[in-house]
Design a protein around this motif. Sequence first.
Motif, mmCIF file in Angstrom:
data_model
loop_
_atom_site.group_PDB
_atom_site.id
_atom_site.type_symbol
_atom_site.label_atom_id
_atom_site.label_comp_id
_atom_site.label_asym_id
_atom_site.label_seq_id
_atom_site.Cartn_x
_atom_site.Cartn_y
_atom_site.Cartn_z
ATOM 1 N N TYR A 174 -59.499 23.297 20.673
ATOM 2 C CA TYR A 174 -60.146 24.137 21.662
ATOM 3 C C TYR A 174 -59.492 23.870 23.006
ATOM 4 O O TYR A 174 -59.570 22.760 23.526
ATOM 5 N N LYS A 175 -58.829 24.869 23.546
ATOM 6 C CA LYS A 175 -58.087 24.730 24.793
ATOM 7 C C LYS A 175 -59.051 24.650 25.971
ATOM 8 O O LYS A 175 -59.908 25.506 26.142
ATOM 9 N N ILE A 176 -58.887 23.597 26.788
ATOM 10 C CA ILE A 176 -59.696 23.421 27.979
ATOM 11 C C ILE A 176 -58.915 23.887 29.201
ATOM 12 O O ILE A 176 -59.443 24.539 30.083
ATOM 13 N N SER A 177 -57.636 23.534 29.250
ATOM 14 C CA SER A 177 -56.748 23.958 30.327
ATOM 15 C C SER A 177 -55.337 23.988 29.754
ATOM 16 O O SER A 177 -55.137 23.755 28.563
ATOM 17 N N ASP A 178 -54.340 24.256 30.612
ATOM 18 C CA ASP A 178 -52.957 24.273 30.147
ATOM 19 C C ASP A 178 -52.531 22.922 29.588
ATOM 20 O O ASP A 178 -51.669 22.850 28.720
ATOM 21 N N ILE A 211 -54.946 20.282 28.680
ATOM 22 C CA ILE A 211 -55.984 19.560 27.961
ATOM 23 C C ILE A 211 -56.525 20.387 26.803
ATOM 24 O O ILE A 211 -56.873 21.550 26.972
ATOM 25 N N THR A 212 -56.611 19.736 25.643
ATOM 26 C CA THR A 212 -57.181 20.364 24.458
ATOM 27 C C THR A 212 -58.190 19.408 23.849
ATOM 28 O O THR A 212 -58.000 18.191 23.862
ATOM 29 N N LEU A 213 -59.263 19.944 23.307
ATOM 30 C CA LEU A 213 -60.243 19.157 22.585
ATOM 31 C C LEU A 213 -60.019 19.427 21.101
ATOM 32 O O LEU A 213 -59.955 20.577 20.676
ATOM 33 N N GLU A 214 -59.875 18.369 20.323
ATOM 34 C CA GLU A 214 -59.656 18.506 18.888
ATOM 35 C C GLU A 214 -60.864 17.961 18.143
ATOM 36 O O GLU A 214 -61.179 16.770 18.233
ATOM 37 N N LEU A 215 -61.557 18.845 17.442
ATOM 38 C CA LEU A 215 -62.686 18.419 16.617
ATOM 39 C C LEU A 215 -62.165 18.203 15.209
ATOM 40 O O LEU A 215 -61.610 19.110 14.593
ATOM 41 N N LEU A 216 -62.329 16.984 14.707
ATOM 42 C CA LEU A 216 -61.777 16.648 13.394
ATOM 43 C C LEU A 216 -62.708 17.018 12.256
ATOM 44 O O LEU A 216 -62.271 17.485 11.223
ATOM 45 N N GLU A 217 -63.981 16.758 12.445
ATOM 46 C CA GLU A 217 -64.945 17.044 11.376
ATOM 47 C C GLU A 217 -66.119 17.829 11.927
ATOM 48 O O GLU A 217 -67.274 17.502 11.673
ATOM 49 N N GLY A 218 -65.813 18.840 12.691
ATOM 50 C CA GLY A 218 -66.866 19.673 13.250
ATOM 51 C C GLY A 218 -67.790 18.893 14.147
ATOM 52 O O GLY A 218 -67.376 18.003 14.869
ATOM 53 N N VAL A 219 -69.056 19.201 14.079
ATOM 54 C CA VAL A 219 -70.021 18.562 14.958
ATOM 55 C C VAL A 219 -70.242 17.096 14.615
ATOM 56 O O VAL A 219 -70.785 16.349 15.398
ATOM 57 N N GLU A 220 -69.816 16.683 13.428
ATOM 58 C CA GLU A 220 -70.042 15.296 13.016
ATOM 59 C C GLU A 220 -69.157 14.314 13.761
ATOM 60 O O GLU A 220 -69.488 13.151 13.871
ATOM 61 N N GLY A 221 -67.990 14.737 14.239
ATOM 62 C CA GLY A 221 -67.093 13.847 14.958
ATOM 63 C C GLY A 221 -66.211 13.070 14.003
ATOM 64 O O GLY A 221 -66.310 13.250 12.798
ATOM 65 N N PRO A 222 -65.306 12.261 14.448
ATOM 66 C CA PRO A 222 -64.973 12.042 15.847
ATOM 67 C C PRO A 222 -64.201 13.223 16.441
ATOM 68 O O PRO A 222 -63.926 14.193 15.743
ATOM 69 N N ALA A 223 -63.856 13.099 17.704
ATOM 70 C CA ALA A 223 -63.078 14.131 18.387
ATOM 71 C C ALA A 223 -61.970 13.451 19.175
ATOM 72 O O ALA A 223 -62.034 12.255 19.454
ATOM 73 N N TRP A 224 -60.946 14.219 19.511
ATOM 74 C CA TRP A 224 -59.831 13.715 20.315
ATOM 75 C C TRP A 224 -59.675 14.601 21.538
ATOM 76 O O TRP A 224 -59.829 15.811 21.462
ATOM 77 N N ILE A 225 -59.314 13.976 22.660
ATOM 78 C CA ILE A 225 -58.874 14.726 23.835
ATOM 79 C C ILE A 225 -57.356 14.648 23.799
ATOM 80 O O ILE A 225 -56.776 13.559 23.773
ATOM 81 N N THR A 226 -56.718 15.802 23.766
ATOM 82 C CA THR A 226 -55.269 15.871 23.749
ATOM 83 C C THR A 226 -54.794 16.233 25.150
ATOM 84 O O THR A 226 -55.255 17.203 25.735
ATOM 85 N N LEU A 227 -53.889 15.410 25.694
ATOM 86 C CA LEU A 227 -53.374 15.609 27.043
ATOM 87 C C LEU A 227 -51.876 15.837 26.953
ATOM 88 O O LEU A 227 -51.156 15.019 26.385
ATOM 89 N N ASN A 228 -51.399 16.956 27.487
ATOM 90 C CA ASN A 228 -49.979 17.325 27.441
ATOM 91 C C ASN A 228 -49.419 17.273 26.015
ATOM 92 O O ASN A 228 -48.321 16.796 25.775
ATOM 93 N N GLY A 229 -50.222 17.750 25.062
ATOM 94 C CA GLY A 229 -49.748 17.852 23.682
ATOM 95 C C GLY A 229 -49.840 16.576 22.861
ATOM 96 O O GLY A 229 -49.482 16.570 21.687
ATOM 97 N N LYS A 230 -50.325 15.478 23.444
ATOM 98 C CA LYS A 230 -50.421 14.210 22.713
ATOM 99 C C LYS A 230 -51.867 13.752 22.674
ATOM 100 O O LYS A 230 -52.570 13.819 23.681
ATOM 101 N N ARG A 231 -52.281 13.248 21.511
ATOM 102 C CA ARG A 231 -53.627 12.693 21.408
ATOM 103 C C ARG A 231 -53.767 11.547 22.400
ATOM 104 O O ARG A 231 -52.964 10.628 22.400
#
Length: 190
Positions: A39-43, A45-65
């Motif tokens: 899910y794109k937040i900005s140019d 920053i991206t939020l990556e949901l791995l298992e939906g609402v259950e989590g965990p999640a990653w914040i991706t910055l400049n294309g890298k976790r």
Amino acid sequence: MNKFASLLALLTVTSYSFAKDCSFRKLEITKREGTTGFYKISDKITLELLEGVEGPAWITLNGKRNCKIEGGNFSDFYISASKFYLMTSEYSGSCGENRIIDIKTCKGHSVKAEYCGSAEVVNGNKVVNKPACEPTEKDRAYCTSAKVYTITGTDCKMKLDEKASKALTKKELGVELPFDKGMTVPYPKK
């Protein structure tokens, strides 16, 4: 006098800037069971949901976790105006937790809702954990006080506002409660 006026103006602008940076808006992410993806937040920053609402999640910055967000049962995500901080709203059973994470350092802090409370973000800079009650016997319930936090400072920390918390408890439940613990009271009627 001009130096004083200039300094006062600079402090006002700086304070406003910090307050503006710590104003959060809800990210529009359509989540349902099984939702995963990016899910794109900005140019940058991206939020990556791995298992939906259950989590965990990653914040991706400049294309890298960058930041792994442990936990899960995410109900909402919020981004600060500066896009330096991400806030999560999570739930476990019937209790909630809000975490604010610095996107660059991955450091964060959290506040948990009291017994069975629900949490929401109000006006962008307040986290409100409403008071909660659990019936214990006929016409009586164990209730906990509301907790209202204001998000402040250069690092967007959640600061407890005891006066607002007490006022919300009185408004919602019609009774005053000890601020730091729950109490059995006549069941609130709404």
